[in-house]
Each structure stands twice: as structure tokens, then as C-alpha cells.
Design a protein around this motif. Structure first.
Motif, PDB file in Angstrom:
ATOM      1  N   PHE A  35      13.000  -4.960 -11.192  1.00  9.42           N
ATOM      2  CA  PHE A  35      12.304  -5.375  -9.986  1.00  9.42           C
ATOM      3  C   PHE A  35      11.082  -4.488  -9.794  1.00  9.42           C
ATOM      4  CE2 PHE A  35      11.558  -6.551  -5.676  1.00  9.42           C
ATOM      5  CZ  PHE A  35      11.953  -7.875  -5.661  1.00  9.42           C
ATOM      6  N   ASN A  36       9.929  -5.124  -9.635  1.00  6.74           N
ATOM      7  CA  ASN A  36       8.681  -4.373  -9.605  1.00  6.74           C
ATOM      8  C   ASN A  36       8.226  -4.112  -8.169  1.00  6.74           C
ATOM      9  OD1 ASN A  36       6.145  -3.334  -9.956  1.00  6.74           O
ATOM     10  ND2 ASN A  36       5.226  -5.309 -10.460  1.00  6.74           N
ATOM     11  N   PHE A  37       8.401  -2.886  -7.714  1.00  6.14           N
ATOM     12  CA  PHE A  37       8.022  -2.563  -6.346  1.00  6.14           C
ATOM     13  C   PHE A  37       6.549  -2.191  -6.203  1.00  6.14           C
ATOM     14  CE2 PHE A  37      12.372  -2.778  -5.045  1.00  6.14           C
ATOM     15  CZ  PHE A  37      12.272  -3.058  -3.696  1.00  6.14           C
ATOM     16  N   SER A  38       5.802  -2.193  -7.300  1.00 11.18           N
ATOM     17  CA  SER A  38       4.363  -1.983  -7.149  1.00 11.18           C
ATOM     18  C   SER A  38       3.624  -3.320  -7.088  1.00 11.18           C
ATOM     19  CB  SER A  38       3.818  -1.105  -8.291  1.00 11.18           C
ATOM     20  OG  SER A  38       4.231  -1.610  -9.522  1.00 11.18           O
ATOM     21  N   HIS A  39       4.387  -4.398  -6.933  1.00  9.93           N
ATOM     22  CA  HIS A  39       3.779  -5.723  -6.913  1.00  9.93           C
ATOM     23  C   HIS A  39       2.802  -5.895  -5.748  1.00  9.93           C
ATOM     24  CE1 HIS A  39       3.762  -9.610  -8.767  1.00  9.93           C
ATOM     25  NE2 HIS A  39       3.959 -10.221  -7.636  1.00  9.93           N
ATOM     26  N   GLY A  40       3.143  -5.335  -4.591  1.00  7.83           N
ATOM     27  CA  GLY A  40       2.251  -5.423  -3.428  1.00  7.83           C
ATOM     28  C   GLY A  40       0.954  -4.676  -3.671  1.00  7.83           C
ATOM     29  N   VAL A  41       1.063  -3.577  -4.423  1.00  6.06           N
ATOM     30  CA  VAL A  41      -0.124  -2.781  -4.735  1.00  6.06           C
ATOM     31  C   VAL A  41      -1.049  -3.545  -5.692  1.00  6.06           C
ATOM     32  CG1 VAL A  41      -0.849  -0.693  -5.929  1.00  6.06           C
ATOM     33  CG2 VAL A  41       0.936  -0.580  -4.214  1.00  6.06           C
ATOM     34  N   PHE A  42      -0.460  -4.347  -6.575  1.00  7.56           N
ATOM     35  CA  PHE A  42      -1.278  -5.212  -7.443  1.00  7.56           C
ATOM     36  C   PHE A  42      -2.164  -6.111  -6.583  1.00  7.56           C
ATOM     37  CE2 PHE A  42       2.046  -5.329 -11.125  1.00  7.56           C
ATOM     38  CZ  PHE A  42       1.534  -4.146 -11.614  1.00  7.56           C
ATOM     39  N   MET A  43      -1.566  -6.619  -5.527  1.00  6.33           N
ATOM     40  CA  MET A  43      -2.287  -7.522  -4.624  1.00  6.33           C
ATOM     41  C   MET A  43      -3.482  -6.800  -4.003  1.00  6.33           C
ATOM     42  SD  MET A  43      -0.623  -9.495  -1.434  1.00  6.33           S
ATOM     43  CE  MET A  43      -1.481 -10.823  -0.639  1.00  6.33           C
ATOM     44  N   MET A  44      -3.212  -5.600  -3.502  1.00  7.02           N
ATOM     45  CA  MET A  44      -4.262  -4.799  -2.863  1.00  7.02           C
ATOM     46  C   MET A  44      -5.357  -4.479  -3.874  1.00  7.02           C
ATOM     47  SD  MET A  44      -5.313  -1.393  -2.841  1.00  7.02           S
ATOM     48  CE  MET A  44      -3.914  -0.442  -3.415  1.00  7.02           C
ATOM     49  N   LEU A  45      -4.952  -4.040  -5.054  1.00  8.38           N
ATOM     50  CA  LEU A  45      -5.924  -3.607  -6.056  1.00  8.38           C
ATOM     51  C   LEU A  45      -6.816  -4.773  -6.493  1.00  8.38           C
ATOM     52  CD1 LEU A  45      -6.480  -0.862  -7.282  1.00  8.38           C
ATOM     53  CD2 LEU A  45      -5.061  -1.489  -9.234  1.00  8.38           C
ATOM     54  N   GLY A  46      -6.215  -5.950  -6.651  1.00  8.35           N
ATOM     55  CA  GLY A  46      -7.005  -7.133  -7.016  1.00  8.35           C
ATOM     56  C   GLY A  46      -8.103  -7.383  -5.987  1.00  8.35           C
ATOM     57  N   ILE A  66     -13.240 -11.826 -12.960  1.00  6.73           N
ATOM     58  CA  ILE A  66     -13.193 -10.503 -13.606  1.00  6.73           C
ATOM     59  C   ILE A  66     -12.068  -9.673 -12.994  1.00  6.73           C
ATOM     60  CG2 ILE A  66     -14.424  -8.322 -13.939  1.00  6.73           C
ATOM     61  CD1 ILE A  66     -17.008  -9.861 -14.165  1.00  6.73           C
ATOM     62  N   ALA A  67     -11.973  -9.697 -11.658  1.00  8.41           N
ATOM     63  CA  ALA A  67     -10.928  -8.915 -10.988  1.00  8.41           C
ATOM     64  C   ALA A  67      -9.539  -9.359 -11.458  1.00  8.41           C
ATOM     65  CB  ALA A  67     -11.055  -9.070  -9.472  1.00  8.41           C
ATOM     66  N   VAL A  68      -9.370 -10.663 -11.620  1.00  4.93           N
ATOM     67  CA  VAL A  68      -8.059 -11.175 -12.049  1.00  4.93           C
ATOM     68  C   VAL A  68      -7.728 -10.698 -13.470  1.00  4.93           C
ATOM     69  CG1 VAL A  68      -6.793 -13.281 -12.636  1.00  4.93           C
ATOM     70  CG2 VAL A  68      -8.076 -13.165 -10.506  1.00  4.93           C
ATOM     71  N   VAL A  69      -8.734 -10.705 -14.332  1.00  2.00           N
ATOM     72  CA  VAL A  69      -8.517 -10.247 -15.709  1.00  2.00           C
ATOM     73  C   VAL A  69      -8.232  -8.748 -15.737  1.00  2.00           C
ATOM     74  CG1 VAL A  69      -9.620  -9.939 -17.962  1.00  2.00           C
ATOM     75  CG2 VAL A  69      -9.869 -12.103 -16.747  1.00  2.00           C
ATOM     76  N   VAL A  70      -9.000  -7.996 -14.932  1.00  9.71           N
ATOM     77  CA  VAL A  70      -8.748  -6.551 -14.864  1.00  9.71           C
ATOM     78  C   VAL A  70      -7.318  -6.288 -14.400  1.00  9.71           C
ATOM     79  CG1 VAL A  70      -9.376  -4.412 -13.651  1.00  9.71           C
ATOM     80  CG2 VAL A  70     -11.164  -5.917 -14.527  1.00  9.71           C
ATOM     81  N   ALA A 197       0.770  -9.421 -12.438  1.00 13.46           N
ATOM     82  CA  ALA A 197      -0.270  -8.642 -11.765  1.00 13.46           C
ATOM     83  C   ALA A 197      -1.502  -9.505 -11.479  1.00 13.46           C
ATOM     84  CB  ALA A 197      -0.651  -7.434 -12.604  1.00 13.46           C
ATOM     85  N   SER A 198      -1.848 -10.391 -12.414  1.00 10.93           N
ATOM     86  CA  SER A 198      -2.991 -11.277 -12.191  1.00 10.93           C
ATOM     87  C   SER A 198      -2.772 -12.176 -10.983  1.00 10.93           C
ATOM     88  CB  SER A 198      -3.214 -12.185 -13.409  1.00 10.93           C
ATOM     89  OG  SER A 198      -3.617 -11.434 -14.497  1.00 10.93           O
ATOM     90  N   LEU A 199      -1.564 -12.761 -10.933  1.00  7.01           N
ATOM     91  CA  LEU A 199      -1.270 -13.662  -9.813  1.00  7.01           C
ATOM     92  C   LEU A 199      -1.297 -12.903  -8.489  1.00  7.01           C
ATOM     93  CD1 LEU A 199       1.625 -15.797 -11.356  1.00  7.01           C
ATOM     94  CD2 LEU A 199      -0.701 -16.543 -10.882  1.00  7.01           C
ATOM     95  N   ALA A 200      -0.735 -11.687  -8.501  1.00  4.73           N
ATOM     96  CA  ALA A 200      -0.743 -10.880  -7.278  1.00  4.73           C
ATOM     97  C   ALA A 200      -2.180 -10.531  -6.909  1.00  4.73           C
ATOM     98  CB  ALA A 200       0.084  -9.617  -7.475  1.00  4.73           C
ATOM     99  N   GLY A 201      -2.989 -10.164  -7.907  1.00  7.09           N
ATOM    100  CA  GLY A 201      -4.391  -9.844  -7.642  1.00  7.09           C
ATOM    101  C   GLY A 201      -5.132 -11.021  -7.031  1.00  7.09           C
ATOM    102  N   LEU A 202      -4.850 -12.208  -7.558  1.00  9.39           N
ATOM    103  CA  LEU A 202      -5.483 -13.416  -7.026  1.00  9.39           C
ATOM    104  C   LEU A 202      -5.046 -13.662  -5.581  1.00  9.39           C
ATOM    105  CD1 LEU A 202      -7.375 -15.715  -7.757  1.00  9.39           C
ATOM    106  CD2 LEU A 202      -5.408 -17.013  -8.569  1.00  9.39           C
ATOM    107  N   ALA A 203      -3.758 -13.451  -5.326  1.00  6.14           N
ATOM    108  CA  ALA A 203      -3.265 -13.583  -3.953  1.00  6.14           C
ATOM    109  C   ALA A 203      -4.000 -12.600  -3.056  1.00  6.14           C
ATOM    110  CB  ALA A 203      -1.751 -13.347  -3.902  1.00  6.14           C
ATOM    111  N   GLY A 204      -4.261 -11.399  -3.561  1.00  3.40           N
ATOM    112  CA  GLY A 204      -5.000 -10.395  -2.803  1.00  3.40           C
ATOM    113  C   GLY A 204      -6.417 -10.857  -2.486  1.00  3.40           C
ATOM    114  N   ILE A 205      -7.063 -11.467  -3.497  1.00  3.31           N
ATOM    115  CA  ILE A 205      -8.428 -11.978  -3.293  1.00  3.31           C
ATOM    116  C   ILE A 205      -8.417 -13.078  -2.229  1.00  3.31           C
ATOM    117  CG2 ILE A 205     -10.308 -13.244  -4.403  1.00  3.31           C
ATOM    118  CD1 ILE A 205      -9.538 -11.737  -7.010  1.00  3.31           C
TER     119      ILE A 205
END
Lengths: 291, 237
Positions: A35-46, A66-70, A197-205
Motif C-alpha cells: 500500500f503506497n502512502f506517498s500516493h497523495g504526495v504524488f498528486m501534490m508533486l504533479g 510534461i508534468a505527467v511524464v515527470v 504516480a502519473s494518474l495521481a499527478g494528473l489528478a493533482g493538475i
């Protein structure tokens, strides 16, 4: 009429964000069993990476992809640094909760140091507002409601219609057998994290174009995604998707009838009830597997 | 004929427990090889070391002259050494079609995918009837067919079967034995671990008794044995 429209719209919108988050959690759980508890942070970072790129003068249409790929790279690196070295150790589930929580905390505070505590906002996908069924909505939110199912459908197609997706589903079911047909299990683990992480980043965007961003913006969606995966069952990716929309509608209805103040309590009520009555989740089958 | 596989002084185990003690054997010189012996004496561990699921602590494993000891399972599959593990657990929620596609995952097997699929269907026509069905819904015998079929999709140069008849009814056992014989006649050398000695005697030309993580006895072709002698090897003299 407008009450129904408001709940329907709010539910679709929240459900979209939760689905994007929950699918990533489920993908990592089914393939790696952690279980990945840094998933929320992926969202923020994206969201912050997208903001930074826009700030540097890139148009949103370039900055967001670009942000999603990063973020895919970030997910891969995080997996390689705090998850992969622990695979095969005893108590891996608990240990990875701690390491991902720690990594998340480091990244969160790193973001605070780099970007500061002041709230930021990134451009909306589509600027402007409209009225549907007597409810005023932003075009940005409508774009999210339309784009999310397309992305989830694309993910489903990838998992079910491509050889690489097949390999991911296979390794989720039986790691040893995966090795014995020649799968690169390590790379598939990395891939699962990268997609999540990409999906979370996109959710963040998506979220950053609608609300103000802060370094802790991911923690509430992570909590909601947690409720979603417990409610829907984490052993597949379709379960959490349906559950995300149900929870979205439930939340929208609760905040309409009982107010925002009571909504979290009611959501946790659902969580507790699910754990008591059907702990494997309402859409879960008995086994782990992606479908 | 040179042996396609030779295991030279391999020691391996799990953590601090050593299961294989300096074991050596050869396969492919006299045809198919059978391994037998009591449970818990290292047969499966040996197979896991050969196929790269377990890193041996010392020793060499030569496959077609190349030392593959300590290589990744993926590299070993890529070289054409294919291991069908015990208990046909496989991928319970994938369809037979999916399993066959996975079998052809390695770059070496990919160009032969269509041709191998035809071979598998010819060998196990039952699988074609259930092509889109999930593995978990199949019978034990059918699951074993899927396991072996998946291995054939990997275009094996050497096929290792770990207790293929475990838990199968006698009639299904016989059918499976005939199919495995067909595979062997098709030119794929076999290493078979089996508790059913009759099955081994029918299928293989050379036998090793594995006991206490080492080869206790080697039985070469011509040195035929009767059932009673093997039983006494199993249970001590």
C-alpha cells in the motif's frame, strides 16, 4: 431539480478525482501487494511541477503532459528506492507503509521548502463557466468529468488489450509463474508505480486548476481514496472505479443535505460499516488480480 | 551426445538452511531424465536453482555449454530452458488464450507464436474448446495442460516438469503421459520430477534418486530396475 443536478454534478466531479487516485492505489496493491502512502504526495508533486512549468512560461498544453511524464519517473524512482529493496522481507506490507509514509513526508516538506507555503493555482483546462440544470459549473470541472472516464478506459484497454498490460495482470496473480514465462518482474513493479504516480499527478493538475494548491493538498484526497478502495475492494481496478463514483455521489448528497461539517463523519461511517459487514469490499472477488 | 544440461557441484538453499549439498547430474546424454526420491529432499529446490528462481550459493549449471548459475529467470527462459512448476497454480484469473500469449513473451519465442499455438492445440484439443475460459474454472488436468501448453509456447529447448501428475486421476494421468511423450518425440528433451515411478519409467531413459540434497543413485539406460528395487531405494535397504 437543481438539488439533484447539484448532487449529480458534484458526485461526478469528486468521483472522477477519487477514481484517478484510487485506481493508482489499486494498481500498486494488486501488482506488488503493498500500500503506497506517498500516493497523495504524488498528486501534490504533479500539480507543483505543472505550476512550475507554467510559471517558466510554457503553455499549459505542453506543461501538463510534461508534468505527467515527470511523475511517472518520480513513481519509478520512489519504487526503486523505498519499495524494491524490501521485497521478499517479512512484514513487507507494514514496512512499506512506513517507508512510503516517510518518503511522502520528506517530499512534502521538500515542496514546502522549494515552493513555500503560499497557495498557488494553475490554469484551468478550459476557462469559463456555464449553467446546467440551474447549477453554475466551471468548464474546467466539466472537462475533468469528460476526460477521466476516457483515461480510465484507456488504462483498462492497456491492461486488457496489450501484451504489456497482460504481463502486469499476470505478475499480479503469480510472481513465480511470471518469472518462469520470462517476465521482467522488477520492471513491471516499476511500471505499476509509474502509472499510479502519473494518474495521481494528473489528478493533482486537475485539482490545482480548481482549488488553491498547498504542499499538503494530497493528504485529503489520499484519505478519500483510502475510503474508496476499502469500500470498493482493492483487489481489482474496476471495483475502486465504481466505488469512487458512488462515494463521490454519497459525499455530494451528504454535503447537500447535512452540510460539509458532517460529511467526513458520514464517510468514515461508511468505511467502518464496510469493514464490519464486507471487509473485502463490495465489488471484490476473492482473489487478487487486475481486471 | 553432449549433455544439454549439466549441474556441477551446486549448493543452494533458503536463508541459512542448505537444501542442496554439492549436487551434480547431467541431462540429455541418454534422452529424458527422471528425478525421484522422497519429498523434502531437494528436487524442487534443484529445479528452482536451475531455472533461476533461486540463486545457488556455489557450483556451476551449464546449459548448452553456458554457465547459467545465478542468471535471472528471464535470461534463462530467454535461452530456452523452460520450467513448469509444481501444482499448476499458474495465473488463476487469466484465460487460456492469455496464458498462451504470456508463454510467447520472450523475444526468442515470439516469432514462433502461431506455430507453437497450433502445436499446443493439436496436443491438447480440450484447451481449444475452453480458450476464453479463466484458468481457475478448469479442472486439475486441464490446468496442467495449460501449464505445459504455456511452457511449449516459450519454444523450449529443454523442458522441466515438476510433478506433472500430482493429484490427477489415473485416467487423466495416462492421457497426460501420452501427451508428454508426444512432446518428447517432437524433439524436446525432458527433465521430469515425479513420485509416480511407472510414469517415469515410461517416459525417461535415465533416472536419478535425489536424497538428502544429493544424488544417491544414478540409473543409466540398460540398467533396468524393477519396481521393488526402486521401492527399497526409497525406503532404505
Amino acid at each position: 431539480m437543481s438539488a439533484l443536478a447539484e448532487i449529480l454534478f458534484g458526485g461526478l466531479f469528486q468521483g472522477s478525482l477519487y477514481a484517478m487516485m484510487a485506481v493508482g492505489l489499486a494498481l500498486v496493491w494488486t501488482t506488488i501487494g503493498v500500500f503506497n502512502f506517498s500516493h497523495g504526495v504524488f498528486m501534490m508533486l504533479g500539480a507543483y511541477i505543472a505550476w512550475q512549468l507554467v510559471e517558466l512560461g510554457l503553455p499549459a498544453a505542453v506543461a501538463f503532459p510534461i508534468a505527467v511524464v515527470v511523475m511517472a519517473g518520480v513513481g519509478w524512482i520512489l519504487q526503486a528506492s523505498v519499495v524494491r529493496p524490501l521485497i521478499g522481507r517479512p512484514n513487507i506490507v507494514l514496512v512499506v507503509v512506513i517507508t512510503t509514509l516517510a518518503a511522502g513526508s520528506l517530499i512534502e516538506n521538500g515542496a514546502l521548502t522549494v515552493w513555500g507555503p503560499r497557495s498557488k493555482q494553475i490554469p484551468a483546462l478550459i476557462a469559463g463557466n456555464t449553467t446546467i440544470g440551474g447549477v453554475g459549473v466551471s468548464l474546467h470541472q466539466i472537462a475533468i468529468i469528460v476526460i477521466t472516464p476516457l483515461i480510465l478506459a484507456a488504462l483498462w484497454m492497456f491492461l486488457n488489450r496489450t501484451r504489456l498490460g497482460l504481463a502486469l495482470r499476470a505478475v499480479a496473480q503469480n510472481e513465480d509463474a511470471g518469472h518462469l514465462v520470462g517476465l521482467n518482474v522488477t520492471a513491471l513493479y516499476g511500471l505499476a508505480f509509474a502509472i499510479a504516480a502519473s494518474l495521481a499527478g494528473l489528478a493533482g493538475i486537475f485539482m490545482g486548476g480548481y482549488r488553491f494548491m498547498s504542499p499538503v493538498m494530497g493528504s485529503d484526497p489520499l484519505l478519500k481514496a483510502l475510503i474508496v478502495v476499502v469500500f470498493g475492494g482493492i483487489s481489482s481496478i474496476s471495483g475502486p472505479i465504481f466505488a469512487a463514483y458512488l462515494i463521490g455521489f454519497f459525499e455530494a448528497a451528504c454535503s447537500y443535505y447535512f452540510g460539509l461539517y458532517w460529511t467526513p463523519a458520514l464517510l468514515f461511517g461508511v468505511l467502518i460499516l464496510t469493514l464490519m459487514v464486507r471487509p473485502e469490499g463490495i465489488f471484490a472477488s476473492r482473489s487478487r488480480g487486475l481486471a | 551426445m553432449n549433455p544439454i544440461l549439466s549441474v556441477e557441484g551446486v549448493t543452494a538453499g533458503y536463508g541459512r538452511v542448505t537444501v542442496l549439498h554439492d549436487i551434480s547430474l547431467e541431462a540429455g546424454r541418454f534422452g529424458n531424465v527422471g528425478l525421484f526420491g522422497p519429498n523434502g529432499h531437494g528436487k524442487t529446490t534443484l529445479l528452482r536453482a536451475i531455472s533461476g528462481l533461486l540463486q545457488p550459493k556455489s557450483g556451476r549449471i551449464l546449459f548448452d555449454g553456458q554457465d547459467i548459475a545465478g542468471h535471472s529467470a528471464r535470461a534463462i527462459v530467454g535461452a530456452g530452458l523452460i520450467h513448469v512448476p509444481q501444482g499448476n497454480r499458474l495465473f488463476p484469473d487469466l484465460s487460456i488464450a492469455d496464458c498462451m500469449a504470456l508463454g510467447a513473451y520472450s523475444p526468442r519465442a515470439r516469432p514462433h507464436e502461431a506455430e507453437n499455438r497450433e502445436k499446443v492445440i493439436k496436443l491438447f484439443p480440450k484447451l481449444a474448446e475452453r480458450w476464453r475460459q479463466r484458468v481457475r474454472t478448469l479442472s486439475g488436468g486441464e490446468r496442467q495442460m495449460v501449464s505445459i501448453g504455456t511452457a511449449l509456447m516459450s519454444h523450449p529447448r529443454l523442458l522441466i516438469l515438476d510433478e506433472p501428475t500430482l493429484g490427477l486421476a489415473p485416467k487423466i494421468k495416462d492421457e497426460l503421459c501420452a501427451s508428454v511423450m508426444d512432446i518428447s518425440r517432437g524433439g524436446v528433451p525432458l527433465i521430469v520430477v515425479e513420485q509416480d515411478i511407472e510414469f517415469l519409467l515410461e517416459l525417461t531413459q535415465q533416472l536419478y534418486l535425489v536424497n538428502h540434497g544429493a544424488v544417491a543413485t544414478e540409473i543409466k539406460p540398460g540398467e533396468s530396475l524393477d519396481h521393488g528395487e526402486i521401492m527399497s531405494m526409497y525406503f532404505g535397504h
